[in-house]
Write an enzyme that holds these catalytic residues in place. Structure first.
Site, PDB file in Angstrom:
ATOM      1  CG  PHE A 131      -1.909   1.344   1.096  1.00 10.27           C
ATOM      2  CD1 PHE A 131      -2.823   1.070   0.513  1.00 10.27           C
ATOM      3  CD2 PHE A 131      -1.413   2.513   2.043  1.00 10.27           C
ATOM      4  CE1 PHE A 131      -3.836   2.438   0.305  1.00 10.27           C
ATOM      5  CE2 PHE A 131      -2.155   3.478   1.876  1.00 10.27           C
ATOM      6  CZ  PHE A 131      -3.470   3.636   1.045  1.00 10.27           C
ATOM      7  CG  ASP A 216       5.974   3.647   1.534  1.00 11.78           C
ATOM      8  OD1 ASP A 216       5.870   4.531   2.606  1.00 11.78           O
ATOM      9  OD2 ASP A 216       5.059   3.552   0.853  1.00 11.78           O
ATOM     10  CE  LYS A 245      -0.136   7.075   6.306  1.00 13.44           C
ATOM     11  NZ  LYS A 245      -1.302   7.713   6.033  1.00 13.44           N
TER      12      LYS A 245
END
Length: 391
Positions: A131, A216, A245
């Site tokens: 994801f 990531d 984030k």
């Protein structure tokens, strides 16, 4: 659901009005312990005083210049983030998906201009279950059919291999490969931790074959796993980090690709950009996030409380509880629940009724990812509520 709201999420039936630390309060005045932390965007909790103060100070100065002009926090932010990562150059964006798109462009241009891959033939190897975001390019190399359905045609140039399979990864890397793009821990897939040595082998393969390793760390990075970066658990330093984030402290979005000059200098004026990327307000908050991480306190807290979290969750998996598996690292766990006691959604609804907010994924997995500021007492209480809904 409000008639004007697009139904692209299926939220729990709670409307949050205020929040502080690890707790949120709904419009009826009921408090809930947050075990999702904005998918790790809220590593430092809701409204951390230092982050709010940094934002308030900057609001009185300047909030946006665009990259058409310099502002006084841009260079300090890039320098300090590069130093935190042990890298040399930072390209700031806004969202995690934007940063992933930036990393893809980086890898392709590097492959053509530095590695010598023939034009328009570069390939990026990624893992099944990944994801990395929801743009059309990114969902194009996802194997989540719900994310892909109805959004094609997709961008070519990607090859998927099973996550954790070193042999498959090695076989996929060839002369046209620009990069291997991996999550050190797959969050959305259910907090999947790869087999020991996998990341180190990925690093060895990419180094030997002149391929970029791009990590990531949007969800796994910045303290969540007990280290600043999840890659550190295997002593791995990638060629580039993708961050987002928690970099914005739960105050506003900011993301970045962080790498070496040899990689990032493939960009030239006009080849990539973002109106809000690296804006003064975001940089002010992110600089304070970096300062918090430099103390090491949040990494230590995630490691210490994470040890307790996983010890107690392991007892559920090993006992007579309807828990079939537990995975994770630090203050991050995926708990697989037997369908006999309900779906993941139903378990989360029962937790909500007890004052705990969590989120399911892949039908039967409950994600546990509280803010790193959660107290030991609150964590114990949350685990007691989980036992209560499973019992």
């Amino acid at each position: 659901m409000d008639d004007a709201t697009v139904h692209n999420y299926h939220p729990l039936p709670v409307v949050i009005e205020s929040a502080e630390g690890a707790w949120v309060t709904d419009t009826a005045g009921r408090r809930y312990l947050d075990l999702l932390a904005g998918y790790s965007a809220l590593n430092f909790g809701h409204r951390h005083p230092r982050l709010i103060a940094a934002a308030e100070r900057q609001l009185g100065r300047v909030t946006l210049t665009s990259r058409a002009f310099q502002h006084d926090l841009f260079a300090p932010f890039c320098e300090q983030l590069a130093d935190l990562c042990g890298m040399e150059a930072v390209l700031p964006m806004n969202t995690g998906a934007e940063a992933v798109e930036t990393a893809i462009k980086t890898a392709r241009r590097w492959a053509y201009r530095v590695k010598g891959v023939p034009a328009d033939t570069a390939k990026i190897v990624a893992a099944r279950g990944n994801f990395h975001g929801r743009t059309t390019t990114i969902v194009g190399f996802s194997d989540d059919e719900e994310a892909r359905d109805g959004f094609g045609p997709f961008t070519p140039g990607f090859e998927l291999v099973p996550y954790g399979d070193v042999e498959a990864l090695s076989a996929a890397v060839d002369d046209r490969t620009a990069a291997v793009l991996l999550e050190p821990i797959q969050g959305e897939a259910g907090v999947i931790v790869p087999p020991p040595g996998y990341l180190a082998e990925a690093r060895r393969i990419t180094e030997e074959r002149g391929v970029l390793l791009i990590a990531d760390e949007i969800q796994s990075g910045l303290g969540r796993t007990g280290r600043t970066f999840a890659c550190e658990h295997e002593g791995v330093v990638p060629d580039a980090y993708i961050l987002g984030k928690a970099l914005g402290g739960g105050v506003l979005p900011i993301s970045a690709v962080v790498s070496s000059r040899a990689v990032m200098d493939v960009f030239t004026p006009g080849s990539h950009g973002s109106t809000f990327g690296g804006n003064p307000l975001a940089c002010a908050v992110a600089l304070e996030v970096i300062a918090l991480l430099r103390t090491g306190a949040y990494q230590r807290r995630a490691a210490e409380l994470g040890a307790r979290l996983h010890r107690e969750l392991a007892e559920l998996a090993d006992g007579d509880w309807p828990v079939t598996a537990v995975r994770g690292r630090g203050l991050w766990a995926g708990v697989d629940v037997s369908p006999a006691v309900g779906t993941g959604r139903e378990i989360c609804e029962r937790l909500m009724a007890r004052g705990v907010l969590a989120k399911d994924t892949h039908g039967s997995t409950i994600r546990v990812a509280p803010p790193l500021v959660i107290s030991e007492e609150d964590l114990s209480w949350a685990l007691a509520q989980l036992r209560g809904v499973l019992g």
